[in-house]
Design a protein around this motif. Structure first.
Motif, PDB file in Angstrom:
ATOM      1  N   LEU A   1      -4.257  -6.191   2.364  1.00 63.54           N
ATOM      2  CA  LEU A   1      -4.326  -5.272   1.221  1.00 63.54           C
ATOM      3  C   LEU A   1      -2.937  -4.807   0.808  1.00 63.54           C
ATOM      4  O   LEU A   1      -2.610  -4.775  -0.387  1.00 63.54           O
ATOM      5  N   GLY A   2      -2.101  -4.458   1.786  1.00 59.27           N
ATOM      6  CA  GLY A   2      -0.743  -4.019   1.463  1.00 59.27           C
ATOM      7  C   GLY A   2       0.061  -5.102   0.786  1.00 59.27           C
ATOM      8  O   GLY A   2       0.699  -4.868  -0.249  1.00 59.27           O
ATOM      9  N   ALA A   3       0.017  -6.317   1.353  1.00 57.41           N
ATOM     10  CA  ALA A   3       0.780  -7.433   0.764  1.00 57.41           C
ATOM     11  C   ALA A   3       0.225  -7.825  -0.594  1.00 57.41           C
ATOM     12  O   ALA A   3       0.982  -8.063  -1.547  1.00 57.41           O
TER      13      ALA A   3
ATOM     14  N   GLN B   1       7.363  -5.466   1.719  1.00 52.37           N
ATOM     15  CA  GLN B   1       7.129  -4.029   1.897  1.00 52.37           C
ATOM     16  C   GLN B   1       5.651  -3.740   2.170  1.00 52.37           C
ATOM     17  O   GLN B   1       5.316  -2.866   2.975  1.00 52.37           O
ATOM     18  N   GLY B   2       4.764  -4.482   1.514  1.00 55.75           N
ATOM     19  CA  GLY B   2       3.339  -4.319   1.766  1.00 55.75           C
ATOM     20  C   GLY B   2       2.967  -4.706   3.191  1.00 55.75           C
ATOM     21  O   GLY B   2       2.171  -4.023   3.849  1.00 55.75           O
ATOM     22  N   LEU B   3       3.567  -5.800   3.686  1.00 60.21           N
ATOM     23  CA  LEU B   3       3.309  -6.223   5.069  1.00 60.21           C
ATOM     24  C   LEU B   3       3.844  -5.203   6.071  1.00 60.21           C
ATOM     25  O   LEU B   3       3.182  -4.883   7.063  1.00 60.21           O
ATOM     26  N   VAL B   4       5.054  -4.704   5.819  1.00 63.22           N
ATOM     27  CA  VAL B   4       5.633  -3.698   6.706  1.00 63.22           C
ATOM     28  C   VAL B   4       4.781  -2.432   6.704  1.00 63.22           C
ATOM     29  O   VAL B   4       4.477  -1.856   7.756  1.00 63.22           O
ATOM     30  N   SER B   5       4.342  -2.014   5.529  1.00 65.93           N
ATOM     31  CA  SER B   5       3.505  -0.816   5.426  1.00 65.93           C
ATOM     32  C   SER B   5       2.167  -1.029   6.126  1.00 65.93           C
ATOM     33  O   SER B   5       1.666  -0.134   6.820  1.00 65.93           O
ATOM     34  N   GLY B   6       1.589  -2.221   5.930  1.00 65.69           N
ATOM     35  CA  GLY B   6       0.324  -2.527   6.603  1.00 65.69           C
ATOM     36  C   GLY B   6       0.470  -2.527   8.107  1.00 65.69           C
ATOM     37  O   GLY B   6      -0.413  -2.049   8.833  1.00 65.69           O
TER      38      GLY B   6
ATOM     39  N   VAL C   1       8.917   3.844  -1.012  1.00 65.76           N
ATOM     40  CA  VAL C   1       7.828   2.904  -1.289  1.00 65.76           C
ATOM     41  C   VAL C   1       7.056   2.585  -0.015  1.00 65.76           C
ATOM     42  O   VAL C   1       5.820   2.637   0.020  1.00 65.76           O
ATOM     43  N   VAL C   2       7.785   2.248   1.057  1.00 65.88           N
ATOM     44  CA  VAL C   2       7.129   1.912   2.323  1.00 65.88           C
ATOM     45  C   VAL C   2       6.344   3.107   2.858  1.00 65.88           C
ATOM     46  O   VAL C   2       5.200   2.967   3.329  1.00 65.88           O
ATOM     47  N   PHE C   3       6.931   4.292   2.779  1.00 72.07           N
ATOM     48  CA  PHE C   3       6.263   5.500   3.271  1.00 72.07           C
ATOM     49  C   PHE C   3       4.982   5.775   2.484  1.00 72.07           C
ATOM     50  O   PHE C   3       3.927   6.073   3.070  1.00 72.07           O
ATOM     51  N   SER C   4       5.057   5.670   1.168  1.00 68.23           N
ATOM     52  CA  SER C   4       3.893   5.959   0.323  1.00 68.23           C
ATOM     53  C   SER C   4       2.775   4.947   0.571  1.00 68.23           C
ATOM     54  O   SER C   4       1.596   5.316   0.693  1.00 68.23           O
ATOM     55  N   ILE C   5       3.130   3.670   0.645  1.00 64.58           N
ATOM     56  CA  ILE C   5       2.103   2.645   0.870  1.00 64.58           C
ATOM     57  C   ILE C   5       1.495   2.795   2.260  1.00 64.58           C
ATOM     58  O   ILE C   5       0.287   2.625   2.456  1.00 64.58           O
ATOM     59  N   THR C   6       2.319   3.121   3.250  1.00 61.03           N
ATOM     60  CA  THR C   6       1.814   3.307   4.615  1.00 61.03           C
ATOM     61  C   THR C   6       0.790   4.427   4.672  1.00 61.03           C
ATOM     62  O   THR C   6      -0.276   4.286   5.287  1.00 61.03           O
ATOM     63  N   LEU C   7       1.097   5.558   4.036  1.00 58.97           N
ATOM     64  CA  LEU C   7       0.153   6.676   4.025  1.00 58.97           C
ATOM     65  C   LEU C   7      -1.156   6.296   3.332  1.00 58.97           C
ATOM     66  O   LEU C   7      -2.246   6.645   3.803  1.00 58.97           O
ATOM     67  N   ALA C   8      -1.048   5.587   2.211  1.00 63.20           N
ATOM     68  CA  ALA C   8      -2.250   5.184   1.480  1.00 63.20           C
ATOM     69  C   ALA C   8      -3.113   4.246   2.325  1.00 63.20           C
ATOM     70  O   ALA C   8      -4.339   4.395   2.394  1.00 63.20           O
ATOM     71  N   LEU C   9      -2.483   3.281   2.975  1.00 64.89           N
ATOM     72  CA  LEU C   9      -3.225   2.343   3.821  1.00 64.89           C
ATOM     73  C   LEU C   9      -3.791   3.038   5.050  1.00 64.89           C
ATOM     74  O   LEU C   9      -4.876   2.685   5.533  1.00 64.89           O
TER      75      LEU C   9
END
Length: 299
Positions: free
Chosen positions: A274-276, A229-234, A22-30
């Motif tokens: 946006l991630g959060a 997870q959104g904050l970490v990815s962001g 989840v974190v990897f996918s959101i990070t790439l998208a952001l």
């Protein structure tokens, strides 16, 4: 005996949550939307740099006294459409002697030798505020300057400025359209990633519901986890973006001229928000959906 000494195989727990995926996918998208955001910022800065170099040449009547020249400079500096740099109005006096020297340096021909006189005029070079760089405002500025006492003629490259404004407008519309489409795609991608991850938790959600847990009690840990997870990815996307930006500046030094610290800071904070935000909303929708589903629909 060999089988008894074999270490136990750790089995994947049923319903385990794929945190790393989840974190990897959101990070790439952001990161993708962040890269496009940097493109927009640098394109906007480039547009401003081009507009800041729009200059008008105000040619004066001949033999004006020094007092009137000084008054004209003060009047031009007070105009609201004059650009400022380091709190200084961008108004420069160009004498006819200096103009002649520049012409001779550029062409290598001394026209004074066969004309016997300097036909050039004293002039003021005015840089225009980018907010007034559209064609309509430039025409109004030209008319205002022409009406000033002591002004003989006003010149600027009208066709070039019109072409620049048209191209900037078209480019802005194209980039804005891509930004809207890309944002929509990224939002859908993050939403689907979280929904797929929560699919493995549907029986856990139903189990909590069957033992009497309230909807808010069930949703709270999922919402907290998705937001984190959104904050970490962001944060990861912002760090990667800064690293790529620094590498680009090292490779192409001229890009530093287009750097806008304020807008880049807003972009990085926007990635965090946006991630959060998407993580929270996507998790809320997914958990609410499983709370409303019947047991048969869960299979």
């Amino acid at each position: 005996m060999a089988q008894l000494n074999r270490p136990p195989v750790r089995k994947k727990k049923l319903g385990s949550y794929p945190h790393t995926m989840v974190v990897f996918s959101i990070t790439l998208a952001l990161l993708v939307i962040g890269l496009f955001g940097l493109l927009l910022i640098h394109a906007h800065k480039l547009s401003n740099v081009v507009k800041e170099n729009i200059e008008m040449q105000v040619y004066l009547e001949r033999d004006l006294p020094d007092a009137q020249l000084l008054r004209l400079q003060q009047d031009f500096s007070a105009k609201k459409y004059i650009a400022f740099k380091n709190s200084q109005p961008q108004v420069r006096f160009l004498s006819k002697e200096e103009g002649a020297r520049q012409f001779i340096d550029q062409t290598g021909e001394d026209f004074k030798q066969f004309l016997g006189d300097n036909p050039l005029r004293d002039a003021y070079l005015l840089k225009i505020n980018p907010d007034f760089s559209d064609t309509t405002n430039l025409r109004r500025i030209e008319a205002d300057l022409r009406a000033t006492s002591g002004v003989h003629e006003v010149q600027y490259v009208q066709s070039l400025i019109t072409s620049i404004n048209q191209n900037v407008r078209k480019l802005s519309l194209v980039l804005l359209g891509f930004a809207v489409i890309l944002t929509f795609v990224v939002v859908v991608l993050i939403n689907n990633t979280i929904r797929l991850a929560l699919f493995s938790q549907r029986f856990l959600i139903r189990s909590m519901q069957l033992v009497g847990a309230t909807s808010l009690f069930i949703q709270r840990p999922f919402l907290r986890r998705a937001t984190l997870q959104g904050l970490v990815s962001g944060t990861l996307a912002a760090l990667l973006l800064l690293a790529l930006l620094q590498y680009a500046y090292l490779e192409v030094e001229e890009l530093r001229l287009l750097r806008d610290e304020r807008l880049i800071g807003v972009l990085l904070l926007g990635l965090l928000a946006l991630g959060a935000g998407i993580g929270f909303l996507s998790s809320y929708r997914a958990v609410s959906k499983y709370l409303r589903m019947s047991l048969d629909d869960l299979y």
